[in-house]
Design an enzyme around this catalytic site. Structure first.
Site, mmCIF file in Angstrom:
data_model
loop_
_atom_site.group_PDB
_atom_site.id
_atom_site.type_symbol
_atom_site.label_atom_id
_atom_site.label_comp_id
_atom_site.label_asym_id
_atom_site.label_seq_id
_atom_site.Cartn_x
_atom_site.Cartn_y
_atom_site.Cartn_z
ATOM 1 N N HIS A 196 0.845 -1.203 0.000
ATOM 2 C CA HIS A 196 0.000 0.000 0.000
ATOM 3 C C HIS A 196 0.877 1.248 0.000
ATOM 4 O O HIS A 196 1.677 1.430 0.914
ATOM 5 C CB HIS A 196 -0.851 0.084 1.262
ATOM 6 C CG HIS A 196 -1.748 -1.087 1.475
ATOM 7 N ND1 HIS A 196 -2.410 -1.277 2.662
ATOM 8 C CD2 HIS A 196 -2.103 -2.115 0.680
ATOM 9 C CE1 HIS A 196 -3.143 -2.384 2.582
ATOM 10 N NE2 HIS A 196 -2.961 -2.913 1.389
ATOM 11 N N TYR A 216 -8.658 6.093 2.926
ATOM 12 C CA TYR A 216 -9.933 5.758 2.293
ATOM 13 C C TYR A 216 -10.830 6.994 2.204
ATOM 14 O O TYR A 216 -10.955 7.738 3.157
ATOM 15 C CB TYR A 216 -10.637 4.633 3.060
ATOM 16 C CG TYR A 216 -9.752 3.437 3.232
ATOM 17 C CD1 TYR A 216 -9.127 2.871 2.121
ATOM 18 C CD2 TYR A 216 -9.520 2.885 4.479
ATOM 19 C CE1 TYR A 216 -8.293 1.778 2.267
ATOM 20 C CE2 TYR A 216 -8.690 1.788 4.624
ATOM 21 C CZ TYR A 216 -8.071 1.235 3.516
ATOM 22 O OH TYR A 216 -7.245 0.167 3.661
ATOM 23 N N HIS A 219 -13.153 1.218 -1.030
ATOM 24 C CA HIS A 219 -13.573 0.963 0.350
ATOM 25 C C HIS A 219 -15.045 1.312 0.552
ATOM 26 O O HIS A 219 -15.436 1.907 1.558
ATOM 27 C CB HIS A 219 -12.687 1.743 1.332
ATOM 28 C CG HIS A 219 -12.155 0.881 2.436
ATOM 29 N ND1 HIS A 219 -12.752 0.799 3.659
ATOM 30 C CD2 HIS A 219 -11.092 0.059 2.483
ATOM 31 C CE1 HIS A 219 -12.078 -0.041 4.423
ATOM 32 N NE2 HIS A 219 -11.060 -0.511 3.741
HETATM 33 MG MG MG Z 1 -9.773 -3.313 0.979
#
Ligand code: MG
Length: 407
Positions: A130, A161, A214
């Protein structure tokens, strides 16, 4: 001891440890053979005490005396033993026992788990990391670092997110707005397009790129975003919809060629059956312990393979290294492995979980110890007791007017 000898469950225990500041739940199944035991992952970090109770006060007394060889029979019995079923607390509790039983079976066979699953289908497990940051400069630096470490697949975000946590973007809130992780769906959508544009401009087209929505968008906005990001040739777009909106994937599939991944919140087979059968998704991303462990994951993976849907098991920080290793045995042996999410291990996690998977040049490797092969040092774990101060704030997502939405 022969593989037909009667060996039974003597005791089932649950441990909570937080070597990286995240509460991890590990289940130990002890057997009638003094030196034979197994470990499994039962980590539901946001309700870890409920999982411990389900393991120690229900599964332990109910399943003592069961033959450890009969994993499927025990899994089916566990699923029925609460009458109500398929929720994350009970699925995690079952996963702890299920993975421990597979660990035991591997130890009895003197083989690593992937051998019991059919052997290797590949030599290394491609993983993705990430990249995130509060500015493009930070995101870019993060991607450069992962590329230098040998990673070739990177999930790209800016501002976590929803794209604007920490109120980086100008969100106008009403008076008396409660605390929360505010985001504006429209600002977020524009920021994703801008981010991916910068990623391609700076890093070119060989980098495999993911992005995780998300579940932050309405169905029609998710469709619009999927169409807008199509030119960036993503490896996949993740969780564009909430689990209860899965059937809307049909419209994304009809109108875009963006590869779609979904499933980390799934806990029930009905959530994946229709979307896989209709080939509305390309990658199934369940969290192994949240669906009940290795046994149901094997069934799901083979079902998905019939529809050319590949695996991309959920691999966040709230997954013990035992759970990560368990899914990597599947990754190594399944024909329809796609990619593995990987969040890295801290030194403290390596101390508590000796033998955990190693990553070199973007590929993960398992050791060849029998069973799952990642051990649990109970003494070291006690140095990192459960933390009561975990940060729940990101779970209180809100629209600009304060409306709570599910993260
Ligand atoms: Mg995810």
């Amino acid at each position: 001891m022969g593989c037909n000898a009667e060996i039974v469950i003597r005791n089932i225990r649950a441990f909570v440890t937080a070597p990286a500041g995240i509460n991890l739940v590990v289940v130990k199944v002890e057997t009638s053979e003094p030196e034979l035991f197994g470990y499994g992952c039962a980590t539901f970090t946001w309700r870890h005490k409920a999982v411990v109770t389900a393991v120690e006060e229900y599964l332990n007394p109910l399943f003592q005396g069961r033959n450890v060889h009969n994993i499927e029979e025990i899994w089916q019995s566990m699923m029925g033993s609460s009458y109500w079923r398929n929720g994350p607390v009970l699925n995690n509790a079952m996963s702890g026992v299920d993975e421990a039983l597979w660990d035991i079976k591997g130890k009895l066979a003197r083989m690593p788990l992937y051998q019991l699953l059919g052997g290797k289908c590949r030599e290394g497990i491609a993983v993705y990391r990430h990249a995130d940051g509060d500015s493009w400069g930070e995101v870019s630096k993060c991607i450069h670092r992962y590329l230098e470490e040998g990673y070739r697949y990177i999930r790209c975000h800016m501002g976590l997110y929803g794209g604007n946590q920490g109120n980086r973007q100008p969100i106008v809130k009403p008076e008396n707005a409660p605390a929360g992780a505010y985001y504006s769906p429209r600002l977020y959508m524009r920021s994703v397009v801008d981010l991916l544009d910068r990623v391609r401009a700076e890093f070119g087209w060989d980098l495999e790129v993911m992005h995780d929505v998300h579940e932050r968008l309405s169905p029609v906005d998710a469709l619009a975003l999927a169409k807008e990001v199509e030119p960036f040739r993503l490896f996949f777009l993740e969780d564009s919809l909430r689990p209860d909106q899965g059937e809307y994937l049909k419209y994304l599939r009809q109108q875009t060629s963006v590869p779609l991944a979904i499933g980390e919140l799934f806990t029930h087979p009905l959530e994946w059956r229709t979307i896989i059968q209709n080939q509305w998704v390309d990658f199934i991303r369940v969290h192994l312990s949240d669906i009940g462990g290795i046994t149901p994951a094997i069934r799901l993976a083979h079902f998905a393979d019939a529809y050319q849907v590949r695996t991309a098991w959920h691999g966040p920080g709230d997954l013990s290294p035992i759970g990560m290793a368990a899914q990597m045995h599947l990754d190594l042996s399944l024909p329809n492995f796609g990619i593995q999410e990987f969040s890295g291990f801290t030194e403290a996690e390596r101390e508590v979980f000796p033998g955990c998977p190693e990553v070199r040049n973007g590929y993960a490797y398992l050791n060849d110890a029998p069973g799952i092969g990642t051990d649990f040092d109970e003494k070291a774990a006690r140095k990192y007791p459960a933390v009561d101060s975990m940060d729940f704030s990101w779970l209180f997502s809100r629209l600009p007017d304060g409306t709570p939405v599910r993260p």
